[in-house]
Scaffold this motif. Structure first.
Motif, short mmCIF file in Angstrom:
data_model
loop_
_atom_site.label_atom_id
_atom_site.label_comp_id
_atom_site.label_asym_id
_atom_site.label_seq_id
_atom_site.Cartn_x
_atom_site.Cartn_y
_atom_site.Cartn_z
N GLU A 47 19.48 -12.17 -21.08
CA GLU A 47 19.44 -10.44 -20.17
C GLU A 47 17.93 -10.84 -20.17
OE1 GLU A 47 20.53 -7.54 -21.94
OE2 GLU A 47 19.03 -7.59 -24.34
N SER A 71 16.95 -7.15 -16.25
CA SER A 71 17.78 -7.91 -15.74
C SER A 71 19.30 -7.48 -15.19
CB SER A 71 18.81 -8.76 -16.26
OG SER A 71 18.51 -9.33 -17.29
N GLU A 73 21.63 -9.23 -13.71
CA GLU A 73 22.61 -10.43 -13.34
C GLU A 73 22.59 -11.96 -13.95
OE1 GLU A 73 25.51 -11.50 -10.01
OE2 GLU A 73 25.73 -8.84 -9.92
N THR A 74 22.72 -12.80 -14.58
CA THR A 74 21.77 -13.99 -15.27
C THR A 74 23.10 -14.96 -14.51
OG1 THR A 74 22.22 -14.09 -17.10
CG2 THR A 74 20.15 -12.83 -16.44
N ASN A 75 22.42 -16.44 -13.99
CA ASN A 75 23.20 -17.17 -14.35
C ASN A 75 22.57 -18.38 -13.93
OD1 ASN A 75 25.10 -19.57 -14.00
ND2 ASN A 75 25.48 -18.76 -11.89
N TYR A 76 21.03 -18.38 -15.34
CA TYR A 76 20.12 -19.23 -15.41
C TYR A 76 20.10 -20.09 -16.13
CZ TYR A 76 15.33 -19.63 -14.28
OH TYR A 76 13.60 -19.57 -13.65
N TYR A 91 19.07 -15.32 -10.57
CA TYR A 91 19.39 -14.23 -11.12
C TYR A 91 18.26 -12.80 -10.97
CZ TYR A 91 14.47 -15.79 -11.89
OH TYR A 91 13.29 -16.18 -11.55
N TYR A 93 17.26 -8.96 -10.62
CA TYR A 93 16.84 -7.91 -11.06
C TYR A 93 16.85 -6.53 -10.66
CZ TYR A 93 12.40 -9.76 -9.25
OH TYR A 93 12.15 -10.17 -8.38
N THR A 110 17.49 -10.43 -6.06
CA THR A 110 18.25 -11.39 -6.30
C THR A 110 17.41 -12.62 -6.18
OG1 THR A 110 20.51 -10.50 -6.29
CG2 THR A 110 20.20 -12.75 -6.05
N SER A 191 13.35 -11.40 -23.30
CA SER A 191 14.31 -12.09 -22.79
C SER A 191 14.97 -13.06 -23.85
CB SER A 191 13.68 -12.86 -22.03
OG SER A 191 13.04 -14.50 -22.84
#
Length: 196
Positions: A47, A71, A73-76, A91, A93, A110, A191
């Motif tokens: 996050e 954030s 959603e995250t896929n980073y 990601y 936010y 996004t 973060s």
């Protein structure tokens, strides 16, 4: 006027993440004094959030703005080698902007296929980064140039070495003699990353 406010808000958003003064507490290798060894590997973003309060004095006219980014959603990932890093993924936010007490924008964003790279060094719990960890867009416009270049951050690595946290809490005053504008920014952000 709306375009001016949009650009001002974009500037403040980029400033919030430019400093990358995302403090992390570090676990220094006492034998070598090198925290880079503890960071090497791949980290998943859990996050991020930033709150930025601004007061702009433009020719005696005071404009206040508050920016809240978090954030959703995250896929980073962030991968450290001995002295370089790369990022990639996507990601989402939410960015909420309030100007002079009136909500100006409250929008989800996004970003897909984001990538970055650069070099870094550590000294105790301070990290100096040349490059960028994130990209941001505001109202469909993207400008990452403010995120580039060398920045210094504070960081924290959990005792078990599995969680990396960057935090920021600072007040920045910027004077522009050419326009007579002074901007005072109160930045608080963080973060959180976990080791893969």
């Amino acid at each position: 006027m709306k375009k001016l406010l949009s650009l001002f808000c974009l500037f403040t958003l980029l400033t919030a993440f430019t400093c990358e003064n995302e403090p992390l507490d570090s676990d220094v290798d006492l034998e070598t004094g090198d925290t880079n060894l503890d960071l090497i590997g791949t980290w998943d973003l859990v996050e991020f959030s930033t709150t930025l309060g601004n007061e702009m004095d433009f020719a005696g006219q005071i404009i206040t703005s508050d920016l809240d980014v978090y954030s959703t959603e995250t896929n980073y990932i962030l991968e450290f080698t001995a002295n370089t890093f790369t990022t990639n993924g996507n990601y989402s936010y939410n960015a909420s902007v309030v100007v002079d007490g009136v909500e100006f924008s409250n929008e989800p964003y996004t970003l897909d296929n984001v990538s970055g790279n650069g070099s870094y060094s550590t000294n105790g719990n301070e990290m100096t980064v040349d490059g960028q960890f994130f990209e941001f867009s505001f109202e469909g416009e993207m400008d990452s140039s403010a995120l580039e270049g060398e920045q210094t951050a504070t960081f924290e690595l959990s005792e078990d070495g599995q969680t990396l946290t960057f935090t920021q809490n600072e007040i920045v005053v910027t004077d522009d003699a050419a326009t007579g504008t002074t901007v005072t920014s109160n930045v608080q952000g963080s973060s959180v990353w976990v080791r893969q």
